[in-house]
Structures are given as C-alpha cells and as structure tokens.
Design a protein around this motif. Structure first.
Motif, PDB file in Angstrom:
ATOM      1  N   SER A 298     -12.609  17.469  23.678  1.00 38.58           N
ATOM      2  CA  SER A 298     -11.349  16.907  24.180  1.00 38.58           C
ATOM      3  C   SER A 298     -11.545  15.484  24.669  1.00 38.58           C
ATOM      4  N   ARG A 299     -12.597  15.244  25.432  1.00 39.97           N
ATOM      5  CA  ARG A 299     -12.883  13.894  25.928  1.00 39.97           C
ATOM      6  C   ARG A 299     -13.094  12.922  24.772  1.00 39.97           C
TER       7      ARG A 299
ATOM      8  N   GLN B  92     -11.898  13.163  21.755  1.00 38.78           N
ATOM      9  CA  GLN B  92     -10.618  12.936  21.087  1.00 38.78           C
ATOM     10  C   GLN B  92      -9.768  11.925  21.858  1.00 38.78           C
ATOM     11  N   VAL B  93      -9.729  12.048  23.172  1.00 39.71           N
ATOM     12  CA  VAL B  93      -8.960  11.105  23.992  1.00 39.71           C
ATOM     13  C   VAL B  93      -9.557   9.705  23.886  1.00 39.71           C
TER      14      VAL B  93
ATOM     15  N   LEU C 258      -8.706   8.284  20.471  1.00 37.51           N
ATOM     16  CA  LEU C 258      -7.285   7.956  20.387  1.00 37.51           C
ATOM     17  C   LEU C 258      -6.975   6.643  21.102  1.00 37.51           C
ATOM     18  N   MET C 259      -7.561   6.445  22.264  1.00 35.15           N
ATOM     19  CA  MET C 259      -7.276   5.256  23.067  1.00 35.15           C
ATOM     20  C   MET C 259      -7.951   4.005  22.533  1.00 35.15           C
TER      21      MET C 259
END
Length: 73
Positions: A7-8, A10-11, A14-15
């Motif tokens: 999850s980290r 992916q974030v 994305l950013m």
C-alpha cells in the motif's frame, strides 16, 4: 510483500511517478531561519530530507517540528 508495504509503495508511486520531488537543496539554512523568523510559539512542517535543516531550525526553539519524508528508504 506485506499489504502495508504494498500500500505504501502504491501511494508513493501514485504521488511521485511523474513529478520532480525535492527540486531544491538549501545549502545554508541560516537564510531560511532569517526569512521565517521562527518563534517559540511556531509549529513547523517540513520535508526532512537528511534532517540537517530540521535540526538547524531547532536553534530557534520552535514549539514543534513535524519532519516528513515520502521516501520509503
């Protein structure tokens, strides 16, 4: 890979996938301290990077510094 790590990542992707991050490097935080005029009642939020500037800003004795860094390393 654990779900939290995935999850980290992916974030982070994305950013920052198409963005220039940390596009400036301050060689002398004394200029920042003079311009910001940090007071003992101030709360600061800053990008940590190596941590040098956060430690330098402590010389002005702010109430609180939140130092963040999106880099998972």
């Amino acid at each position: 890979m654990k779900i939290a790590n995935w999850s980290r990542q992916q974030v982070f992707s994305l950013m920052h996938s198409n963005n220039l991050v940390y596009n400036q490097c301050w060689e002398d935080p004394r200029l920042d301290r003079e311009a910001l005029n940090i007071q003992p009642t101030d709360n600061l939020l800053m990008i940590t990077s190596a941590g040098c500037n956060a430690l330098n800003y402590l010389l002005d004795d702010p109430r609180h510094i939140d130092a963040v860094d999106m880099n998972p390393r």
